[in-house]
Design an enzyme around this catalytic site. Sequence first.
Site, PDB file in Angstrom:
ATOM      1  N   HIS A 101      -1.337   1.379  -4.202  1.00  0.00           N
ATOM      2  CA  HIS A 101      -1.859   2.668  -4.324  1.00  0.00           C
ATOM      3  C   HIS A 101      -1.089   3.525  -4.998  1.00  0.00           C
ATOM      4  CE1 HIS A 101      -4.020   1.990   0.040  1.00  0.00           C
ATOM      5  NE2 HIS A 101      -4.550   1.294  -1.244  1.00  0.00           N
ATOM      6  N   ASP A 134       6.110   4.573  -1.462  1.00  0.00           N
ATOM      7  CA  ASP A 134       7.475   5.202  -1.382  1.00  0.00           C
ATOM      8  C   ASP A 134       8.451   4.675  -2.427  1.00  0.00           C
ATOM      9  OD1 ASP A 134       7.614   3.553   1.792  1.00  0.00           O
ATOM     10  OD2 ASP A 134       7.733   2.762   0.128  1.00  0.00           O
ATOM     11  N   GLN A 149       0.948  -1.213   0.052  1.00  0.00           N
ATOM     12  CA  GLN A 149      -0.162  -0.091   0.007  1.00  0.00           C
ATOM     13  C   GLN A 149       0.858   1.254   0.012  1.00  0.00           C
ATOM     14  OE1 GLN A 149      -3.545  -0.732   2.983  1.00  0.00           O
ATOM     15  NE2 GLN A 149      -1.993  -2.073   3.751  1.00  0.00           N
ATOM     16  N   ASN A 205       3.525  -6.923  13.498  1.00  0.00           N
ATOM     17  CA  ASN A 205       2.843  -5.624  13.744  1.00  0.00           C
ATOM     18  C   ASN A 205       2.950  -5.711  15.437  1.00  0.00           C
ATOM     19  OD1 ASN A 205       1.788  -3.235  14.215  1.00  0.00           O
ATOM     20  ND2 ASN A 205       0.317  -3.610  12.310  1.00  0.00           N
ATOM     21  N   PRO A 206       3.571  -4.511  15.826  1.00  0.00           N
ATOM     22  CA  PRO A 206       3.817  -4.421  17.436  1.00  0.00           C
ATOM     23  C   PRO A 206       2.466  -4.076  18.123  1.00  0.00           C
ATOM     24  CG  PRO A 206       4.906  -2.575  16.200  1.00  0.00           C
ATOM     25  CD  PRO A 206       4.631  -3.551  14.961  1.00  0.00           C
ATOM     26  N   GLY A 245       2.898  -4.700   9.088  1.00  0.00           N
ATOM     27  CA  GLY A 245       2.967  -3.024   9.253  1.00  0.00           C
ATOM     28  C   GLY A 245       2.017  -2.476   8.618  1.00  0.00           C
ATOM     29  N   THR A 246       0.886  -3.104   8.662  1.00  0.00           N
ATOM     30  CA  THR A 246      -0.355  -2.382   8.373  1.00  0.00           C
ATOM     31  C   THR A 246      -1.769  -2.626   9.029  1.00  0.00           C
ATOM     32  OG1 THR A 246      -2.233  -2.372   6.277  1.00  0.00           O
ATOM     33  CG2 THR A 246      -1.084  -4.373   6.754  1.00  0.00           C
TER      34      THR A 246
HETATM   35  N1  APR Z   1       6.898  -2.707  12.334  1.00  0.00           N
HETATM   36  C1  APR Z   1       5.879  -3.150  12.018  1.00  0.00           C
HETATM   37  N2  APR Z   1       4.556  -2.586  12.142  1.00  0.00           N
HETATM   38  C2  APR Z   1       4.851  -1.099  12.355  1.00  0.00           C
HETATM   39  C3  APR Z   1       5.955  -0.312  12.566  1.00  0.00           C
HETATM   40  C4  APR Z   1       7.068  -1.400  12.583  1.00  0.00           C
HETATM   41  N3  APR Z   1       8.318  -0.816  12.846  1.00  0.00           N
HETATM   42  N4  APR Z   1       5.444   0.542  13.310  1.00  0.00           N
HETATM   43  C5  APR Z   1       4.183   0.974  13.095  1.00  0.00           C
HETATM   44  N5  APR Z   1       3.662  -0.377  12.522  1.00  0.00           N
HETATM   45  C6  APR Z   1       2.415  -0.708  12.440  1.00  0.00           C
HETATM   46  C7  APR Z   1       1.366   0.014  13.100  1.00  0.00           C
HETATM   47  O1  APR Z   1       0.947  -0.647  14.451  1.00  0.00           O
HETATM   48  C8  APR Z   1       0.104   0.195  12.211  1.00  0.00           C
HETATM   49  O2  APR Z   1      -0.751  -0.991  12.686  1.00  0.00           O
HETATM   50  O3  APR Z   1       2.001  -0.180  10.900  1.00  0.00           O
HETATM   51  C9  APR Z   1       0.747   0.107  10.838  1.00  0.00           C
HETATM   52  C10 APR Z   1       0.604   1.311   9.859  1.00  0.00           C
HETATM   53  O4  APR Z   1      -0.874   1.533   9.764  1.00  0.00           O
HETATM   54  P1  APR Z   1      -1.350   2.875   8.977  1.00  0.00           P
HETATM   55  O5  APR Z   1      -0.854   3.912   9.491  1.00  0.00           O
HETATM   56  O6  APR Z   1      -2.926   2.572   8.801  1.00  0.00           O
HETATM   57  O7  APR Z   1      -0.800   2.476   7.529  1.00  0.00           O
HETATM   58  P2  APR Z   1      -1.484   1.659   6.230  1.00  0.00           P
HETATM   59  O8  APR Z   1      -1.878   0.251   7.018  1.00  0.00           O
HETATM   60  O9  APR Z   1      -0.262   1.381   5.528  1.00  0.00           O
HETATM   61  O10 APR Z   1      -2.621   2.366   5.528  1.00  0.00           O
HETATM   62  C11 APR Z   1      -3.197   1.978   4.606  1.00  0.00           C
HETATM   63  O11 APR Z   1      -4.478   3.918   4.675  1.00  0.00           O
HETATM   64  O12 APR Z   1      -4.214   6.188   4.301  1.00  0.00           O
HETATM   65  C12 APR Z   1      -4.281   4.935   3.648  1.00  0.00           C
HETATM   66  O13 APR Z   1      -3.322   5.226   1.270  1.00  0.00           O
HETATM   67  C13 APR Z   1      -2.962   5.187   2.952  1.00  0.00           C
HETATM   68  O14 APR Z   1      -1.838   3.150   2.119  1.00  0.00           O
HETATM   69  C14 APR Z   1      -2.264   3.803   3.208  1.00  0.00           C
HETATM   70  C15 APR Z   1      -3.346   2.892   3.580  1.00  0.00           C
END
Ligand code: APR
Length: 261
Positions: free
Chosen positions: A130, A115, A112, A227-228, A201-202
């Site tokens: 995305h 970068d 998603q 995911n932490p 990490g999502t």
């Molecule tokens: N290692 C693993 N996971 C991590 C770390 C890490 N070092 N740091 C943070 N996280 C986790 C957080 O706990 C969270 O659950 O990564 C996740 C990031 O979640 P979001 O910020 O919601 O990002 P993402 O899931 O990629 O969002 C999906 O939403 O806004 C839209 O287009 C945007 O692509 C994005 C999509």
Amino acid sequence: MSVSERAFSFEPALIQDLIGAKRILFITGAGISAESGLPTYRGVGGLYEDVDTPDDLPIETILSGPMFQRRPDLTWRYMLQLEEACRGASYNRAHEAIARFQEHFEVVVLTQNVDGFHGDAGSQNVIEIHGNLRRIQCIRCSFCEQVPNYAHLQGPTPRCQVCGDVLRPAVVLFGEMLPPDAVDRMVTELERGFDLIFSVGTSALFPYIAEPVWLAAEHGIPTVEINPVATDLSSAVRYRISAQAGDALQRLWRAWQSQAS
Ligand code: APR
């Protein structure tokens, strides 16, 4: 055994599932790039939490297709901010570990993230569902270019050098359709099936991100969440690794390598 070791004592069954796998899917989100210094979107320090926007508009409104059509200058203001926040950042050891896995497995990365770090780290089969911030396109003519950053773009609304109309990053804004070619590739790869699926990490908020994991779990295909912080997927996956992506993936790669040698 220290907490970190305990957190990383992979279940032997996961290593066995890895040994038996041929095709692996890594579904990744902003968390995998957190160790590169990029902010995530949600949660503490998340982009959507800390950005103060004019008229208190939520950032999801500002970074939406309808807003870009009405006020491209406003959307561009935050896109330029977002890009500047990422400028100079690079892929990290989590991206590297996933690229290493493709040396011995058929790996597909469904990311998603916009970068471009998976490709930079050497992953070949990457589906950028995305889009990619570093690709700029004209909303009217066929002009399109790959850029290292936005330093050369003239605000408030960058214009096409060919036709003079508005430029935009080749990313999916809120409320917009996903790129058809990326969706086609995702569907094709999912139809071919996987032996092991990782969610890394999502927050897994989008159905096209969560459903492959749910369906795999329902069909007895091994699933892993790294995911932490717990997510809605945490109760469904077979292996829940509450850790940073870089540590967990590097250790998993080493654990697989040590049994393979
Ligand atoms: N290692 C693993 N996971 C991590 C770390 C890490 N070092 N740091 C943070 N996280 C986790 C957080 O706990 C969270 O659950 O990564 C996740 C990031 O979640 P979001 O910020 O919601 O990002 P993402 O899931 O990629 O969002 C999906 O939403 O806004 C839209 O287009 C945007 O692509 C994005 C999509």
